[in-house]
Design a protein around this motif. Structure first.
Motif, short mmCIF file in Angstrom:
data_model
loop_
_atom_site.label_atom_id
_atom_site.label_comp_id
_atom_site.label_asym_id
_atom_site.label_seq_id
_atom_site.Cartn_x
_atom_site.Cartn_y
_atom_site.Cartn_z
N PRO A 198 -4.37 32.84 8.95
CA PRO A 198 -5.28 32.96 7.98
C PRO A 198 -4.54 32.87 6.70
O PRO A 198 -3.50 33.19 6.52
CB PRO A 198 -5.69 34.45 7.93
CG PRO A 198 -4.57 35.35 8.69
CD PRO A 198 -4.15 34.09 9.53
N ALA A 199 -5.13 32.18 5.58
CA ALA A 199 -4.57 31.93 4.42
C ALA A 199 -5.73 32.14 3.28
O ALA A 199 -6.79 31.55 3.44
CB ALA A 199 -3.92 30.74 4.14
N HIS A 214 -9.09 30.87 4.40
CA HIS A 214 -8.99 29.44 5.48
C HIS A 214 -8.52 29.98 6.77
O HIS A 214 -7.32 30.73 6.74
CB HIS A 214 -8.09 28.40 4.82
CG HIS A 214 -8.55 27.87 3.54
ND1 HIS A 214 -9.58 27.10 3.47
CD2 HIS A 214 -7.95 28.07 2.32
CE1 HIS A 214 -9.77 26.80 2.12
NE2 HIS A 214 -8.81 27.49 1.56
N LEU A 215 -9.00 29.70 7.86
CA LEU A 215 -8.50 29.93 9.39
C LEU A 215 -8.24 28.80 10.12
O LEU A 215 -9.31 27.56 10.01
CB LEU A 215 -9.32 30.86 10.02
CG LEU A 215 -9.04 32.47 10.05
CD1 LEU A 215 -9.61 33.10 8.59
CD2 LEU A 215 -9.99 32.83 11.07
N ARG A 216 -7.18 28.73 10.66
CA ARG A 216 -7.04 27.49 11.46
C ARG A 216 -7.85 27.82 12.79
O ARG A 216 -7.83 28.75 13.40
CB ARG A 216 -5.46 27.27 11.98
CG ARG A 216 -5.48 25.92 12.79
CD ARG A 216 -4.09 25.52 12.97
NE ARG A 216 -3.39 26.48 13.79
CZ ARG A 216 -1.91 26.08 14.16
NH1 ARG A 216 -1.24 24.69 13.92
NH2 ARG A 216 -1.17 26.86 14.63
N HIS A 243 -4.03 17.70 21.17
CA HIS A 243 -5.17 18.67 20.62
C HIS A 243 -5.50 18.00 19.22
O HIS A 243 -4.65 17.90 18.49
CB HIS A 243 -4.89 20.06 20.82
CG HIS A 243 -4.50 20.47 22.45
ND1 HIS A 243 -3.54 21.33 22.53
CD2 HIS A 243 -5.07 20.10 23.62
CE1 HIS A 243 -3.47 21.45 23.75
NE2 HIS A 243 -4.39 20.52 24.55
N ARG A 244 -6.74 18.49 19.00
CA ARG A 244 -7.18 18.19 17.49
C ARG A 244 -7.25 19.95 16.85
O ARG A 244 -7.95 20.77 17.51
CB ARG A 244 -8.45 17.74 17.56
CG ARG A 244 -8.35 16.26 17.76
CD ARG A 244 -9.71 15.56 17.54
NE ARG A 244 -9.82 13.98 17.78
CZ ARG A 244 -10.71 13.31 17.68
NH1 ARG A 244 -11.91 13.81 17.03
NH2 ARG A 244 -10.50 12.03 17.75
N ASP A 245 -6.83 20.10 15.96
CA ASP A 245 -7.01 21.22 14.95
C ASP A 245 -8.24 21.17 14.30
O ASP A 245 -8.61 20.15 13.67
CB ASP A 245 -5.87 21.40 14.19
CG ASP A 245 -4.80 22.01 14.74
OD1 ASP A 245 -4.49 22.53 15.49
OD2 ASP A 245 -3.41 21.53 14.31
N GLY A 246 -8.98 22.46 14.09
CA GLY A 246 -10.15 22.38 13.23
C GLY A 246 -9.54 23.57 12.11
O GLY A 246 -8.67 23.92 12.05
N ARG A 247 -10.63 23.82 11.21
CA ARG A 247 -10.45 24.82 10.08
C ARG A 247 -11.95 25.28 9.81
O ARG A 247 -12.64 24.59 9.43
CB ARG A 247 -9.62 24.31 8.91
CG ARG A 247 -9.37 25.11 8.02
CD ARG A 247 -8.68 24.70 6.70
NE ARG A 247 -9.33 23.94 5.86
CZ ARG A 247 -8.91 23.22 4.47
NH1 ARG A 247 -7.58 23.91 4.16
NH2 ARG A 247 -9.52 22.73 4.03
#
Length: 295
Positions: free
Chosen positions: A208-209, A219-221, A239-243
């Motif tokens: 978290p940021a 913002h959370l990954r 893998h793909r990151d989301g947010r």
């Protein structure tokens, strides 16, 4: 058999690698480190017990870095989910290889029993009772500290949701155990006190940021689920990151949501560390305070 000097060097290397594995247990794939260790041990022990087949000792190439780079400001470099998964796997494989070599060289009858819970399904429960959930499931929202916020999954379309960071975990899937999760829950007006899970992400990877320009935004990954560790392509994770960008109604609630995620991740780190404790260097046969028979 090995001499005392060689044994001490092997155990020193093992201790160094143990420190890196413990770091990974607190990282974005910490909930998957026990699974990676079990998988690496199964591969090593099978090779060690197969006639005329040597275990792959290329894993002991200590010139290959496995630690996370540190930036000039002292912060660790952010990693993609794929890079973090690869790093966690490399550390687990190297620790297991060192443990296996230690057993082969120091025990008259080496044990190939897994040092951790057998199988791939290592349940991470933490210190609290967790309810198994999945997308689309209805849950009670009054007793889980839900925090209202807004989120947009497509441009210009905001939805009112509840942020829930404790009390729930994903269901077991593909032979992989549960892991604590962060949820976004849509309230159900026709059922007061109830909501439907519309999105979820593993707690371990939900870094978290707070937004530096707007204190109401968090913002959370969004990391892939634990079962993604079984999806390896050409020896690599892809893998793909989301947010998620969540808009809370004030800065206090955004900070509260961030604090809940950080507390949950800290508790998860402790739980994963406890699961890995049989790998502690002090448990090596012949080590100070260690257990087991020495050959």
């Amino acid at each position: 058999r090995v001499g005392q000097a060689e044994r001490e060097l092997l155990e020193a290397l093992y201790s160094d690698m143990w420190g890196l594995v413990k770091e990974e247990a607190c990282g974005p794939w910490g909930d998957g480190v026990p699974l990676l260790v079990n998988r690496a041990w199964a591969q090593f022990s099978m090779a060690a017990r197969t006639p005329r087949k040597l275990p792959d000792l290329d894993l002991l190439n200590l010139a290959t870095p496995v630690s996370t780079p540190v930036l000039s400001n002292g912060q660790t470099q952010k990693r993609t989910s794929s890079a973090a998964a690869q790093q966690a796997q490399n550390a687990a494989q190297r620790l297991v290889a060192l443990l296996g070599v230690h057993r082969l060289l120091t025990q008259a009858s080496p044990s190939f029993e897994t040092p951790l819970t057998s199988g791939d399904s290592v349940a991470i429960t933490g210190t609290e009772e967790l309810e198994d959930v999945s997308d689309g499931m209805k849950i009670a929202t009054e007793a889980v500290g839900a925090i209202p916020c807004r989120v947009a999954f497509s441009q210009g379309v905001e939805r009112n949701v509840l942020f829930v960071a404790k009390g729930h975990r994903s269901k077991a899937a593909a032979g992989v155990g549960q892991s604590p999760s962060v949820l976004l829950v849509e309230p159900l007006p026709e059922e007061p006190g109830m909501g439907k899970v519309i999105a979820m992400t593993p707690l371990a990877g939900a870094e978290p940021a707070l937004d530096p320009t707007n204190s109401h935004w968090l913002h959370l990954r969004v990391r892939p689920p634990l079962s993604a560790l079984k999806q390896v392509h050409g020896g690599k994770f892809r893998h793909r990151d989301g947010r998620w960008t969540l808009a809370f109604f004030n800065g206090k609630e955004a900070a509260q949501a961030r604090a809940e995620v950080l507390r949950g991740r800290e508790a998860l780190c402790e739980t994963c560390g406890a699961l890995l404790s049989p790998l502690d260097p002090r448990e090596l046969p012949g080590a100070a305070g260690g257990s087991g028979e020495e050959g």
